[in-house]
Design a protein around this motif. Structure first.
Motif, short mmCIF file in Angstrom:
data_model
loop_
_atom_site.label_atom_id
_atom_site.label_comp_id
_atom_site.label_asym_id
_atom_site.label_seq_id
_atom_site.Cartn_x
_atom_site.Cartn_y
_atom_site.Cartn_z
N ALA A 1 1.04 -1.52 0.21
CA ALA A 1 -0.12 0.27 0.03
C ALA A 1 0.09 0.61 -0.30
O ALA A 1 0.71 2.81 -1.33
N VAL A 2 1.35 1.10 0.85
CA VAL A 2 3.06 2.64 0.62
C VAL A 2 3.41 2.54 -0.82
O VAL A 2 3.74 3.36 -0.93
N ALA A 3 3.96 1.18 -1.31
CA ALA A 3 4.71 1.28 -2.48
C ALA A 3 3.69 2.31 -3.28
O ALA A 3 3.97 2.88 -4.30
N GLU A 4 2.68 1.35 -3.08
CA GLU A 4 1.84 2.32 -3.89
C GLU A 4 1.14 3.66 -3.87
O GLU A 4 0.85 4.52 -4.90
N VAL A 5 0.98 3.87 -3.06
CA VAL A 5 0.56 5.76 -2.82
C VAL A 5 1.71 6.41 -3.24
O VAL A 5 1.81 6.78 -3.62
N THR A 6 3.35 5.85 -3.00
CA THR A 6 4.30 6.42 -3.19
C THR A 6 4.60 6.41 -4.52
O THR A 6 6.02 7.48 -4.90
N ARG A 7 4.19 6.19 -5.29
CA ARG A 7 4.65 5.51 -6.74
C ARG A 7 4.71 7.43 -7.54
O ARG A 7 3.36 7.82 -7.43
N GLY A 8 5.69 7.30 -8.33
CA GLY A 8 5.75 8.78 -9.07
C GLY A 8 6.72 9.73 -7.76
O GLY A 8 6.52 10.37 -8.34
N LEU A 9 7.05 9.19 -6.57
CA LEU A 9 7.74 10.24 -5.41
C LEU A 9 8.75 9.89 -5.29
O LEU A 9 9.15 8.51 -4.92
N ARG A 10 10.16 10.64 -5.30
CA ARG A 10 11.56 10.46 -5.20
C ARG A 10 11.16 11.49 -3.49
O ARG A 10 11.03 12.38 -3.58
N VAL A 11 11.64 10.68 -1.94
CA VAL A 11 12.05 11.87 -1.21
C VAL A 11 13.83 11.19 -0.80
O VAL A 11 14.06 10.96 -1.00
N TYR A 12 13.96 12.89 -0.05
CA TYR A 12 15.38 12.94 -0.18
C TYR A 12 14.99 14.03 1.11
O TYR A 12 14.73 14.45 1.80
N PHE A 13 15.66 13.26 2.16
CA PHE A 13 16.17 13.25 3.37
C PHE A 13 17.39 13.88 3.94
O PHE A 13 18.19 13.50 3.52
N PHE A 14 17.21 15.12 4.58
CA PHE A 14 18.67 15.78 5.16
C PHE A 14 18.66 16.30 7.03
O PHE A 14 17.56 16.90 7.24
N GLY A 15 19.13 15.42 7.42
CA GLY A 15 19.74 15.47 8.70
C GLY A 15 21.28 16.73 9.16
O GLY A 15 21.94 15.95 8.49
N ASP A 16 20.50 17.42 9.49
CA ASP A 16 21.58 18.99 10.01
C ASP A 16 22.50 17.94 11.46
O ASP A 16 22.00 17.34 12.39
N ILE A 17 23.85 17.61 11.39
CA ILE A 17 24.37 17.53 11.91
C ILE A 17 25.57 18.50 12.59
O ILE A 17 26.37 17.66 13.29
N SER A 18 25.41 19.95 12.45
CA SER A 18 26.50 20.78 12.99
C SER A 18 26.71 20.57 14.52
O SER A 18 25.66 20.83 15.04
N GLY A 19 27.78 21.47 14.52
CA GLY A 19 28.17 21.87 15.92
C GLY A 19 26.88 21.96 17.09
O GLY A 19 26.14 21.63 18.14
#
Length: 146
Positions: free
Chosen positions: A4-22
């Motif tokens: 179900a998740v694969a079907e709902v997110t088909r056609g979507l590319r997601v980029y996650f960015f995590g800040d690890i600065s001081g």
């Protein structure tokens, strides 16, 4: 559920960015926890994850489970300055979306220099359909500040 998740997110590319600065020293474990939960909700072939301070490093998730995500983020700690654009440059250079995919950017951090990714996104020509920002408290006592 995965189908179900694969079907709902088909056609979507997601980029996650995590800040690890001081400035994230006080919140780094919380940030890793948020990223871990987000990543587990998406098919691994359509998500890309990185952490950044003044430089970015891609995080490869071996499998979409709590254990896989925990292993991928093992040893990551907060240090350095903040350049949100470094994460955008890295992931878009390595993982361009196809013309028929919508793009979603999700940032986890303490805000700081969050606006620094806008010129990078425009220059690279990949315009996300949406941005998400999970704001965490920064460390007011950090030696390295934004």
């Amino acid at each position: 559920m995965k189908k179900a998740v694969a079907e709902v997110t088909r056609g979507l590319r997601v980029y996650f960015f995590g800040d690890i600065s001081g400035s994230m020293a006080r919140s780094i474990e919380t940030a890793k926890g948020h990223l871990s939960r987000f990543v587990q909700g998406f098919p691994l072939d359509r998500i890309h994850v990185c952490v950044f301070n003044t430089a970015a490093r891609e995080i490869r998730i071996p499998h979409a489970s709590a254990a896989g995500v925990t292993q991928a983020f093992k040893g990551i700690s907060a240090s350095g300055g903040t350049d949100y654009g470094s994460g955008v440059r890295l992931l878009l250079r390595e993982h361009q979306p196809s013309a028929d995919e919508d793009v979603l950017f999700v940032f986890v951090g303490d805000e700081g220099q969050a606006g620094s990714f806008d010129p990078v996104v425009r220059k690279l020509g990949t315009l996300p359909m949406a941005f998400g920002f999970v704001k965490l408290p920064g460390d007011p006592g950090a030696i390295v500040t934004n």
